[in-house]
Design an enzyme around this catalytic site. Structure first.
Site, short mmCIF file in Angstrom:
data_model
loop_
_atom_site.label_atom_id
_atom_site.label_comp_id
_atom_site.label_asym_id
_atom_site.label_seq_id
_atom_site.Cartn_x
_atom_site.Cartn_y
_atom_site.Cartn_z
CB CYS A 1 -0.95 0.00 1.19
SG CYS A 1 -2.11 -1.36 1.10
CG HIS B 1 -3.13 3.58 1.87
ND1 HIS B 1 -3.65 3.18 0.65
CD2 HIS B 1 -3.16 2.49 2.68
CE1 HIS B 1 -3.99 1.90 0.74
NE2 HIS B 1 -3.71 1.46 1.95
CG ASN C 1 -6.57 -0.80 1.13
OD1 ASN C 1 -5.88 -0.36 0.22
ND2 ASN C 1 -6.07 -1.27 2.26
N1 ACO Z 1 -18.46 -8.35 8.89
C1 ACO Z 1 -18.97 -8.58 10.11
N2 ACO Z 1 -18.18 -8.91 11.17
C2 ACO Z 1 -16.87 -9.00 10.97
C3 ACO Z 1 -16.29 -8.79 9.70
C4 ACO Z 1 -17.14 -8.45 8.64
N3 ACO Z 1 -16.71 -8.21 7.40
N4 ACO Z 1 -14.96 -8.95 9.81
C5 ACO Z 1 -14.69 -9.24 11.08
N5 ACO Z 1 -15.84 -9.28 11.79
C6 ACO Z 1 -16.03 -9.58 13.20
C7 ACO Z 1 -14.88 -10.33 13.79
O1 ACO Z 1 -14.98 -11.71 13.52
C8 ACO Z 1 -15.00 -10.00 15.25
O2 ACO Z 1 -16.01 -10.83 15.80
P1 ACO Z 1 -15.83 -11.45 17.28
O3 ACO Z 1 -15.73 -10.25 18.17
O4 ACO Z 1 -17.06 -12.25 17.43
O5 ACO Z 1 -14.55 -12.24 17.22
C9 ACO Z 1 -15.53 -8.57 15.25
O6 ACO Z 1 -16.07 -8.36 13.93
C10 ACO Z 1 -14.46 -7.52 15.53
O7 ACO Z 1 -13.29 -7.84 14.75
P2 ACO Z 1 -12.01 -6.94 14.80
O8 ACO Z 1 -10.99 -7.52 13.90
O9 ACO Z 1 -11.62 -6.67 16.22
O10 ACO Z 1 -12.59 -5.60 14.19
P3 ACO Z 1 -11.90 -4.21 14.08
O11 ACO Z 1 -12.72 -3.21 14.76
O12 ACO Z 1 -10.43 -4.28 14.40
O13 ACO Z 1 -12.04 -3.93 12.53
C11 ACO Z 1 -10.65 -4.01 10.57
C12 ACO Z 1 -11.42 -4.80 11.59
C13 ACO Z 1 -11.63 -3.13 9.82
C14 ACO Z 1 -9.95 -4.95 9.61
C15 ACO Z 1 -9.63 -3.12 11.29
O14 ACO Z 1 -8.87 -3.87 12.18
C16 ACO Z 1 -8.69 -2.45 10.32
O15 ACO Z 1 -9.07 -1.58 9.57
N6 ACO Z 1 -7.42 -2.77 10.38
C17 ACO Z 1 -6.42 -2.18 9.51
C18 ACO Z 1 -6.54 -2.82 8.20
C19 ACO Z 1 -5.81 -2.07 7.19
O16 ACO Z 1 -5.84 -0.87 7.13
N7 ACO Z 1 -5.17 -2.83 6.36
C20 ACO Z 1 -4.63 -2.32 5.21
C21 ACO Z 1 -3.25 -1.89 5.34
S1 ACO Z 1 -2.84 -1.51 3.75
C22 ACO Z 1 -2.03 -2.79 2.93
O17 ACO Z 1 -0.84 -2.87 2.97
C23 ACO Z 1 -2.79 -3.79 2.13
#
Ligand code: ACO
Length: 323
Positions: free
Chosen positions: A113, A250, A280
Site C-alpha cells: 500500500c 492512503h 482499499n
Molecule cells: N463483517 C462482520 N463482522 C466481521 C467482519 C465483517 N466483514 N470482519 C470481522 N468481523 C467480526 C470479527 O470476527 C469479530 O467478531 P468477534 O468479536 O465475534 O470475534 C468482530 O467483527 C471484531 O473484529 P475486529 O478484527 O476486532 O474488528 P476491528 O474493529 O479491528 O475492525 C478491521 C477490523 C476493519 C480490519 C480493522 O482492524 C482495520 O481496519 N485494520 C487495519 C486494516 C488495514 O488498514 N489494512 C490495510 C493496510 S494496507 C495494505 O498494505 C494492504
C-alpha cells in the site's frame, strides 16, 4: 535546483461496482458493520479482460492527455503494484508496450500500500539524479484476484483500480516555495511481515496465494507509523502542519485516516477521502484520491500537499509536495 513537478494525472476504474449490500449475500457481514468499522460503501472489481496493466494503461493515457504529452515524451515508467499481470516481465514493461513506447525504461516497484509513495520518491530521485526528465508513476492493482472471497475479515476491505501522474524535471529556487516534491520519507520494518501478507508466491509455494491480515495488529501500528513519517517530512523542510493545504492519505480505513489527522491536528476539511467509493486499492489509492481532488478543483496550483501511506511489510512513508 531540479524539482520533480506534477504535470498531469489520470485514473481508471473497472466497470463493475460491488456494494456492501451485495457482499451481504456472499459472506456473513452487513453494510452497517463495514461502514462503521471502515467507512467503505462500495468498491470496483475488475472483470474479464480488465487487468492491472489495462487499468494502468488507461490511467497513464489520461495523465499524458492532461499533461499535453505523449508516450514519446516519457523517459521512465514506474508501476507500483502487488498484483502484477505476470510474475515477470514487469507490468511496467507491459504498459510501456501498450502505450507504443519503445524507448526509455520501465520497472515495477513492490511496497504494497506504500507503493505509490515509494514510486514518487524513486521517480524524484531519478529525476534529480539526471536519470530521467519525465516519469510516469502509476499505482495499479487488482486485489480482487488475491482475496479469499470466503474470508469476511479481508474480502470486504479491498478493491481494484489505477491512478497515474506525470512527474517532470523543472528548475526551482531550492526553497519550500518551489513547486514539486519537497521531501520524501520512507521506512520499512520486516519484523511485521506476517501481519499482512500473501500466503503464496513463485519461490515459496509456486502459487499466487491469498491475502492474509491480522487487521487489529495492522490498525494498532498504523496511526503511530503514519504520524512519525509526517512529522519527519515537516522537520526535513522546516514547514509546519499549519502550512498544509491538503492531506491525501492512503485509503485503507476511515478510522485510521481520521485518527492520524486528529493526532496531527489536521482539520478534516483538509483531508481527501475516497475510501467510501473505492475501498482499499493499495498502491492505487493515493493517485485515485489525489486525482479526484485535483480534478474537482480542490487542489490548486501552489497548494502544499502531503501524501502518506502504510502497508504490508510493514512499509510506510510520506511525500510532501507543492502542486
Ligand atoms: N463483517 C462482520 N463482522 C466481521 C467482519 C465483517 N466483514 N470482519 C470481522 N468481523 C467480526 C470479527 O470476527 C469479530 O467478531 P468477534 O468479536 O465475534 O470475534 C468482530 O467483527 C471484531 O473484529 P475486529 O478484527 O476486532 O474488528 P476491528 O474493529 O479491528 O475492525 C478491521 C477490523 C476493519 C480490519 C480493522 O482492524 C482495520 O481496519 N485494520 C487495519 C486494516 C488495514 O488498514 N489494512 C490495510 C493496510 S494496507 C495494505 O498494505 C494492504
Amino acid at each position: 535546483m531540479i524539482r520533480s513537478v506534477v504535470r498531469g494525472f489520470g485514473t481508471s476504474l473497472p466497470k463493475r461496482v460491488l456494494t456492501n449490500r451485495e457482499l451481504e449475500s456472499m459472506v456473513d457481514t452487513s453494510d452497517e458493520w463495514i461502514v462503521q468499522r471502515t467507512g467503505i460503501r462500495q468498491r470496483y472489481i475488475a472483470g474479464e479482460g480488465e487487468t492491472t496493466a489495462s487499468l494502468g494503461e488507461a490511467a497513464a493515457r489520461e495523465a499524458l492527455d492532461r499533461a499535453g504529452l505523449t508516450a514519446a515524451d516519457i523517459d521512465l515508467i514506474i508501476v507500483a503494484t502487488s498484483t502484477p499481470d505476470n510474475t515477470f516481465p514487469a507490468t511496467a514493461v507491459n504498459i510501456q508496450n501498450r502505450l507504443g513506447m519503445h524507448h526509455g525504461y520501465a520497472f515495477d516497484l513492490q511496497a504494497v500500500c506504500s507503493g505509490f509513495v515509494y514510486g514518487m520518491a524513486t521517480a524524484d530521485a531519478y529525476i534529480r539524479g539526471g536519470l530521467a526528465r519525465r516519469v510516469l508513476v502509476i499505482g495499479a492493482e487488482t486485489f480482487s484476484r488475491i482475496l479469499d472471497w470466503t474470508d469476511r475479515t479481508t474480502c470486504v476491505l479491498f478493491g481494484d483500480g489505477a491512478g497515474a501522474i506525470v512527474l517532470e524535471a523543472q528548475e526551482g529556487e531550492g526553497t519550500v516555495a518551489d513547486r514539486g516534491v519537497l521531501t520524501a520519507q520512507l521506512r520499512s520494518d520486516g519484523a511485521h511481515l506476517e501481519k499482512l501478507y500473501v500466503d503464496g508466491g513463485p519461490s515459496s509455494t509456486g502459487t499466487v496465494g491469498h491475502l492474509r491480515m491480522e487487521g487489529r495488529e495492522v490498525f494498532k501500528h498504523a496511526v503511530g507509523m503514519i504520524t512519525d513519517v509526517i512529522v519527519a517530512a515537516f522537520d526535513a523542510t522546516g514547514l509546519s502542519i499549519e502550512d498544509l493545504d491538503w492531506l491525501v492519505p492512503h485509503q485503507a480505513n476511515r478510522r485510521i485516516i481520521d485518527g492520524s489527522a486528529k493526532k496531527l491536528g489536521i482539520p478534516l476539511e483538509k483531508v481527501v477521502v475516497t475510501v467510501d467509493l473505492h475501498g482499499n486499492t493499495s498502491a492505487a489509492s493515493i493517485p485515485l484520491a489525489l486525482a479526484s481532488a485535483a480534478a474537482d478543483g480542490r487542489i490548486k496550483k501552489g497548494d502544499l500537499v502531503l501524501l502518506e501511506a502504510m502497508g504490508g511489510g510493514f512499509t510506510w512513508g510520506a511525500v510532501l509536495l507543492r502542486w
